[in-house]
Design an enzyme around this catalytic site. Structure first.
Site: not given
Length: 337
Positions: A21-22, A34, A77-79, A117, A135, A198, A204
Site C-alpha cells: 500500500w506504499r 489503515e 482478521l478478527g475484530y 489516528y 498510535d 536508531c 533520546c
C-alpha cells in the site's frame, strides 16, 4: 527542516519497509490498509490486503459488496466491527463524497470507523495534509525521547502529542507519519529496542539514561471478562447449522449453537430441544480450548451433535463453509472437520 525531522526522514528513505500500500496515493488503498492494520500485524495483513484489492478495487465496489462476501474476505482478521464499518464508510463516501475519501479532517472524522489516528494517517498519506497519526508506536517513541511518564492510554496524552507533533511537522507529512510507524515497528519496539540502529538515539533521553524499557507508562489493563461456552455443531451428517450470534462480541456473525455455560450432554440435548425444537440423537465432546479477545476470554467445550432433521435453520455443507460463509476464528478453530 529541524534536526529531528531530517534525521527520521533520512532514515526512512533508506530503511522503509516494502509494503503493497506504499508508492501510491490512492485514498481507497490507503484507507483499506489503515483499517486492516488496526490491531493486526503487518505481515498478517499483506495477503488479506492483496486479495481484497483484487476482489473489491474501489469504494463503489465496497459499498455494493454482499455482506457474506465481505465477511469471507475478512475471515481470520478478527475484530469484525472493522469489516462492518468498511461497508458503512464506503456507502457514506459514495453517497456524499463522490466515491473519494474526503480531504478534510472535519468530514473524515465523521465517517464510520474513523478516529483521530486513522483520519490523520489517511489525510497525510493520501493528500499530504498536516495531520499527525498518533498510535502506540508513536507514543512509545516520544515518551522514550522525552522521559515522559504520562499515561499513554489517556486521551489527554494522545491529544497532547498530536498537537505537539503537528507543531513540529515541516513537510512530507505522510512520509513523516510512515517513518514514525516504521521506527516503532522495527527499531523502537516494546520489548526489543535496537537503539544502536536508531536515528534518534542522540536525542533520546531514555537511551542516555538506560531507561528505555521503563517507557511508555500505562495504567494497568482491566482483567479480561471470563466466559464459559458449550459450542454445539449440529449436523445431519451432510450439513451444519450456523446462526447469527444474537448479542455481545461477534454479534450478527455466523456461529454454531452457543450455550452460555458448561453443561452435561443431557442438559445440552434438553436445552437444544427447548430453545430450537431440534431432536438430538447423539452428541460427542470433540475439543476443549479457549479463545482470547482483547477484553474477553472464552473457555470452550465443543461438541458435535447429530439430528435427522435440521428443519428450516440455515445450514451449510463443508464445501460451503470452507468457500462461501465467513466464520470467526473463535469458531473455526473448533470445527469438527
Amino acid at each position: 527542516m529541524n534536526t529531528f525531522y531530517s534525521l527520521i526522514l533520512s532514515w526512512f528513505k533508506e530503511n522503509k519497509r516494502d509494503l503493497p500500500w506504499r508508492g501510491n496515493v490512492d485514498s481507497y488503498q490507503i484507507y483499506l490498509s489503515e483499517i486492516m492494520l488496526q490491531q493486526t500485524r503487518v505481515q498478517a495483513v499483506i495477503p488479506y490486503f492483496n486479495r481484497f484489492i483484487q476482489e473489491v478495487p474501489s469504494f463503489y465496489d465496497l459499498a455494493n459488496i454482499a455482506e457474506d462476501k465481505l465477511f469471507k474476505l475478512w475471515e481470520g482478521l478478527g475484530y469484525y466491527s472493522r469489516a462492518k464499518n468498511l461497508k458503512k464508510c464506503a456507502i457514506e463516501i459514495v453517497n456524499h463524497h463522490n466515491g473519494v475519501f474526503p480531504n478534510s479532517y472535519k468530514d473524515a472524522i465523521q465517517l464510520p470507523g474513523i478516529g483521530a489516528y486513522t483520519a490523520g494517517a489517511i489525510l497525510s498519506r493520501a493528500y499530504n495534509l498536516k495531520y499527525a497519526a498518533v498510535d502506540g508506536n508513536v507514543l512509545r517513541i516520544f515518551t522514550r525521547l522525552n522521559l515522559d511518564d504520562s499515561d499513554i492510554l489517556k486521551e489527554s496524552t494522545k491529544k497532547q502529542y498530536k498537537e505537539y507533533i503537528e507543531s513540529i511537522m515541516d513537510k512530507d507529512y505522510g512520509a513523516f507519519n510512515e517513518a514514525l510507524m516504521d521506527l516503532g515497528a522495527t527499531i523502537c519496539m516494546p520489548k526489543v529496542a535496537l537503539c544502536d540502529k536508531c536515528p534518534l538515539n542522540g536525542l533520546c533521553k531514555a537511551y542516555k539514561e538506560n531507561k528505555v524499557f521503563e517507557f511508555p507508562k500505562k495504567k494497568i489493563k482491566p482483567e479480561k471478562e471470563y466466559f464459559e461456552y458449550s459450542m454445539i455443531f449440529i449436523t445431519d451428517q451432510d450439513r451444519y447449522i450456523f446462526l447469527p450470534k444474537e448479542d455481545g462480541v461477534l454479534k450478527g456473525l455466523n456461529a454454531p449453537i452457543l450455550l452460555d455455560s458448561y453443561m452435561s450432554e443431557f442438559e445440552i440435548i434438553d436445552s437444544i430441544k427447548e430453545k430450537y425444537d431440534l431432536d438430538i440423537q447423539n452428541i460427542t465432546l470433540m475439543k476443549k480450548g479457549k479463545h482470547i479477545f482483547s477484553h474477553q476470554l472464552w473457555n470452550i467445550k465443543a461438541y458435535i451433535a447429530y439430528t435427522r432433521d435440521l428443519k428450516d435453520y440455515p445450514s451449510y455443507s463443508i464445501e460451503e463453509i470452507n468457500t462461501q460463509i465467513a466464520l470467526p476464528t473463535a469458531y473455526k478453530k473448533f470445527l469438527p472437520f
